[in-house]
Design a protein around this motif. Structure first.
Motif, PDB file in Angstrom:
ATOM      1  N   SER A 119       0.836  -1.207   0.000  1.00  0.00           N
ATOM      2  CA  SER A 119       0.000   0.000   0.000  1.00  0.00           C
ATOM      3  C   SER A 119       0.867   1.251   0.000  1.00  0.00           C
ATOM      4  O   SER A 119       1.990   1.255   0.509  1.00  0.00           O
ATOM      5  CB  SER A 119      -0.919   0.023   1.223  1.00  0.00           C
ATOM      6  N   LYS A 120       0.336   2.319  -0.555  1.00  0.00           N
ATOM      7  CA  LYS A 120       1.088   3.572  -0.619  1.00  0.00           C
ATOM      8  C   LYS A 120       1.333   4.142   0.776  1.00  0.00           C
ATOM      9  O   LYS A 120       2.369   4.769   1.028  1.00  0.00           O
ATOM     10  CB  LYS A 120       0.362   4.585  -1.505  1.00  0.00           C
ATOM     11  N   GLU A 121       0.402   3.909   1.710  1.00  0.00           N
ATOM     12  CA  GLU A 121       0.574   4.415   3.072  1.00  0.00           C
ATOM     13  C   GLU A 121       1.733   3.718   3.775  1.00  0.00           C
ATOM     14  O   GLU A 121       2.534   4.360   4.467  1.00  0.00           O
ATOM     15  CB  GLU A 121      -0.717   4.220   3.873  1.00  0.00           C
ATOM     16  N   GLN A 144      -1.296   0.508  -9.938  1.00  0.00           N
ATOM     17  CA  GLN A 144      -1.024   0.726  -8.514  1.00  0.00           C
ATOM     18  C   GLN A 144       0.404   1.220  -8.290  1.00  0.00           C
ATOM     19  O   GLN A 144       0.652   2.033  -7.394  1.00  0.00           O
ATOM     20  CB  GLN A 144      -1.266  -0.575  -7.745  1.00  0.00           C
ATOM     21  N   ILE A 145       1.346   0.739  -9.104  1.00  0.00           N
ATOM     22  CA  ILE A 145       2.733   1.209  -8.988  1.00  0.00           C
ATOM     23  C   ILE A 145       2.811   2.702  -9.324  1.00  0.00           C
ATOM     24  O   ILE A 145       3.512   3.467  -8.652  1.00  0.00           O
ATOM     25  CB  ILE A 145       3.659   0.388  -9.908  1.00  0.00           C
ATOM     26  N   ILE A 146       2.088   3.118 -10.345  1.00  0.00           N
ATOM     27  CA  ILE A 146       2.040   4.544 -10.704  1.00  0.00           C
ATOM     28  C   ILE A 146       1.527   5.362  -9.525  1.00  0.00           C
ATOM     29  O   ILE A 146       2.077   6.419  -9.182  1.00  0.00           O
ATOM     30  CB  ILE A 146       1.142   4.756 -11.945  1.00  0.00           C
ATOM     31  N   GLU A 147       0.489   4.863  -8.883  1.00  0.00           N
ATOM     32  CA  GLU A 147      -0.101   5.571  -7.738  1.00  0.00           C
ATOM     33  C   GLU A 147       0.897   5.670  -6.585  1.00  0.00           C
ATOM     34  O   GLU A 147       1.041   6.732  -5.961  1.00  0.00           O
ATOM     35  CB  GLU A 147      -1.367   4.838  -7.281  1.00  0.00           C
ATOM     36  N   ILE A 148       1.616   4.583  -6.314  1.00  0.00           N
ATOM     37  CA  ILE A 148       2.612   4.587  -5.237  1.00  0.00           C
ATOM     38  C   ILE A 148       3.737   5.564  -5.551  1.00  0.00           C
ATOM     39  O   ILE A 148       4.162   6.351  -4.696  1.00  0.00           O
ATOM     40  CB  ILE A 148       3.161   3.160  -5.019  1.00  0.00           C
ATOM     41  N   HIS A 149       4.231   5.523  -6.787  1.00  0.00           N
ATOM     42  CA  HIS A 149       5.335   6.402  -7.172  1.00  0.00           C
ATOM     43  C   HIS A 149       4.927   7.877  -7.075  1.00  0.00           C
ATOM     44  O   HIS A 149       5.726   8.725  -6.655  1.00  0.00           O
ATOM     45  CB  HIS A 149       5.788   6.071  -8.592  1.00  0.00           C
ATOM     46  N   SER A 150       3.697   8.178  -7.434  1.00  0.00           N
ATOM     47  CA  SER A 150       3.207   9.558  -7.333  1.00  0.00           C
ATOM     48  C   SER A 150       3.079   9.989  -5.876  1.00  0.00           C
ATOM     49  O   SER A 150       3.352  11.139  -5.530  1.00  0.00           O
ATOM     50  CB  SER A 150       1.845   9.688  -8.030  1.00  0.00           C
TER      51      SER A 150
END
Length: 626
Positions: A119-121, A144-150
């Motif tokens: 998870s990004k958190e 999801q990787i894009i979201e985490i990197h952002s």
């Protein structure tokens, strides 16, 4: 320029060196203790030798300390980390948060995928705590990787791209420990997901008997390298610290070529480059299908599109060759069968097929007759297989390819430019490598004009280019002398060797790992209460979470000993490998048949497990009933 890293596994020193020679920008290896592959330990002396070789090419070495640690192991783990720092290992890969409460040297710390980096958190917390890099959960999609990197742009993202898949979420699978007391979190996984099970419904009806219901195909992300780079992945990791030399060389060469293909595209040349130096010219044609594989899947990279599981076998199926087009079943003469294939088949190759019961069976090739004009191959097996017309034949042991890979003498070399100049006392040779490191060798000799001028420059270049078995290759040679001077071959050879030795010694000293002190802080952990899935089995890990504002901490299963009755319904495994999806009985996508329109259970010889389907998040849970 953004640096792209290919990270290869090393079971030992020799395989680590071979991986670097075949194009790896970094390798990861286990020491003698505390690695998630207990059978892949290495001495500090061997790791130091690997570090020395890797650093010649600015390649990195990471050491795995990615198991959870008991209190009586903490001191030994801390001592090991100090020793790894002294031999200039670039980073350690850890699972246990207790390590962060140790007296650590200024070495980079990578978060193992065993830390459940999904998870990004959670990844934001790891970044705030001080991790340089996270190894992302394999279950993540590119979206999801894009979201985490952002969300967390400052932390390096590493992602597995090839090899065996853990069926359960890494660091969250307790099936092996439940069955054998061998914990995957301690590097001792018994690979229970590769065993056979029965699928039973709530009425007790056996829907599927004796199949590999939890076994996955192997991961292959070859086609998605460009998307993953653009999503923010900067390190591409090949699974396989238990894999042999031929596997690592072949798969490393394959992915090195794929990454180079992306970087060499016109739009990418000025934006990306490899993180290490040197050029590798492979002496074989890489082909990942020719190495161990259970069939391939792109897993969840594009979301749930692919069948992940391989119900028929947990063994290698290899490369598809073709279908049986004819066979001699008459009983007269030797048994043979014929397939339509363009592949070259050799005596000693291992072939296999899926039999009428749905299991993989194999045999060896004793003889081959080819009909190139028709593309047909007649095969004489060492035993009579139970095959039919149109049976699909695979090769899971390619003897000639394996031999070619193992005997290939591929070496990695660094480009150098050599300049010959006049000096007041004679001449000088200067060598400049692709990192702009430079050395000079003076040639003190009386100048004489060469009597033979025909082919002078060509012969001089030939002498300079004799770099032998060194790690360098000549990119350019410039003769800046004012005339065609005479050089005795022995003299030029002597000074050229000295020049190359000086440059080699300079490269040995030039690389210094980037160091950073780990500074403790009290950034709040995303959760206030932790259950056994936090894998806390030592006091330092407990103290870490208390320092980061966690209020309740349950011990990990490995510290609890025998579980009590209150914990019998725990989730032993959470997986993307949904049995319903594989069988065409998805609760979202498909219309269920009567036998499947009810609760489902897995059974082995001793136990029954309930299956729970979290369709909202597309996961299947395996729940203990005992």
């Amino acid at each position: 320029m953004e640096l792209i890293e290919l990270l290869s596994p090393a079971k030992n020193l020799e395989i680590g060196i071979a991986a670097i020679d075949c194009g790896a920008d970094a390798v990861y290896i286990g020491a003698n203790n505390f690695g998630a592959r207990v059978q892949a330990g290495n001495s500090l002396e061997d790791i130091a030798s690997l570090v020395s070789y890797a650093h010649l090419f600015n390649a990195k070495v990471y050491v795995t300390i990615n198991t959870i640690l008991f209190d009586n192991e903490l001191k030994a783990a801390e001592d090991l980390i100090q020793k790894l720092y002294k031999i200039e290992v670039d980073a350690i890969i850890i699972q246990d948060y207790g390590i962060l409460e140790m007296n650590l040297p200024p070495i980079h710390i990578h978060s193992s995928t065993q830390m459940h980096n999904i998870s990004k958190e959670r990844i934001k917390f790891l970044s705030d705590v001080g991790f340089k890099r996270v190894v992302l959960a394999r279950e993540l999609s590119i979206e999801q990787i894009i979201e985490i990197h952002s969300f967390v742009p400052d932390i390096e993202l590493e992602f597995f791209v090839h090899g065996a898949l853990c069926n359960g979420l890494s660091g969250q699978c307790y099936l092996s420990y439940e069955l054998t007391k061998r914990s995957g979190n301690r590097g001792e996984c018994s690979q229970a997901c590769r065993s056979k099970y029965d699928l039973v419904n709530s009425q007790g009806k056996v829907l599927i008997k004796d199949k590999h219901l939890l076994s996955t195909k192997d991961f292959n992300a070859s086609l998605h390298i460009p998307e993953m780079i653009e999503a923010g992945v900067r390190s591409f990791k090949i699974e396989g610290r238990l894999k042999d030399m031929d596997y690592v060389k072949n798969v490393t060469a394959h992915y090195s070529r794929e990454i180079d293909k992306f970087i060499s595209a016109e739009n990418n040349k000025e934006k990306y480059c490899r993180s290490s130096l040197g050029k590798t010219e492979i002496g074989f044609e890489p082909d990942v299908e020719r190495s161990f594989n259970r069939g391939f899947t792109s897993f969840n990279l594009q979301g749930k599109q692919d069948i992940i599981g391989n119900l028929d076998s947990a063994k290698s199926i290899g490369k598809y060759l073709g279908k049986v087009s004819d066979l001699n079943n008459s009983g007269r003469g030797k048994f043979y069968f014929q397939i339509d294939t363009k592949e070259r088949i050799s005596n000693g190759d291992g072939l296999c097929y899926i039999n009428m019961e749905g299991n993989i069976e194999g045999f060896l090739v004793n003889g081959v007759e080819e009909n190139p004009s028709q593309g047909l191959v007649m095969i004489y097996p060492n035993k009579k297989p139970d095959i039919r017309l149109l049976t699909k034949i695979y090769r899971n042991l390619d003897t000639q390819f394996t031999k070619q890979v193992l005997t290939d003498k591929t070496k990695r070399r660094i480009a150098i430019d050599i300049i010959l100049k006049e000096t007041s006392q004679g001449f000088s040779l200067q060598a400049i490598d692709e990192q702009s490191l430079s050395v000079q060798e003076d040639i003190i000799v009386e100048k004489q004009i060469a009597l033979k001028v025909q082919g002078y420059e060509k012969n001089l270049l030939k002498q300079i280019d004799k770099l032998g078995d060194s790690i360098f290759y000549l990119r350019s040679f410039e003769n800046k002398c004012s005339d065609n001077f005479f050089f005795a071959s022995s003299l030029l050879n002597h000074h050229r060797r000295n020049l190359i030795e000086k440059l080699y010694e300079l490269r040995q000293k030039a690389y210094k790992p980037i160091r950073k002190e780990f500074e403790k802080n009290d950034v709040p952990y995303p959760q206030k209460k932790l259950d056994f899935k936090a894998n806390v089995v030592n006091e330092k890990a407990k103290q870490f979470f208390l320092n980061h504002k966690v209020e309740e901490i349950e011990n990990g299963l490995e510290k609890q000993g025998e579980r009590n009755s209150k914990s019998k319904d725990i989730v032993l495994m959470r997986t993307k490998n949904c049995i319903r999806y594989t069988l065409g009985q998805c609760l979202i996508r498909d219309k269920q048949t009567q036998d499947f329109n009810q609760e489902l259970f897995l059974k082995d010889n001793k136990r029954t497990y309930k299956l729970h389907f979290d369709c909202k998040n597309c996961f299947m849970d395996l729940i203990s009933l005992e």
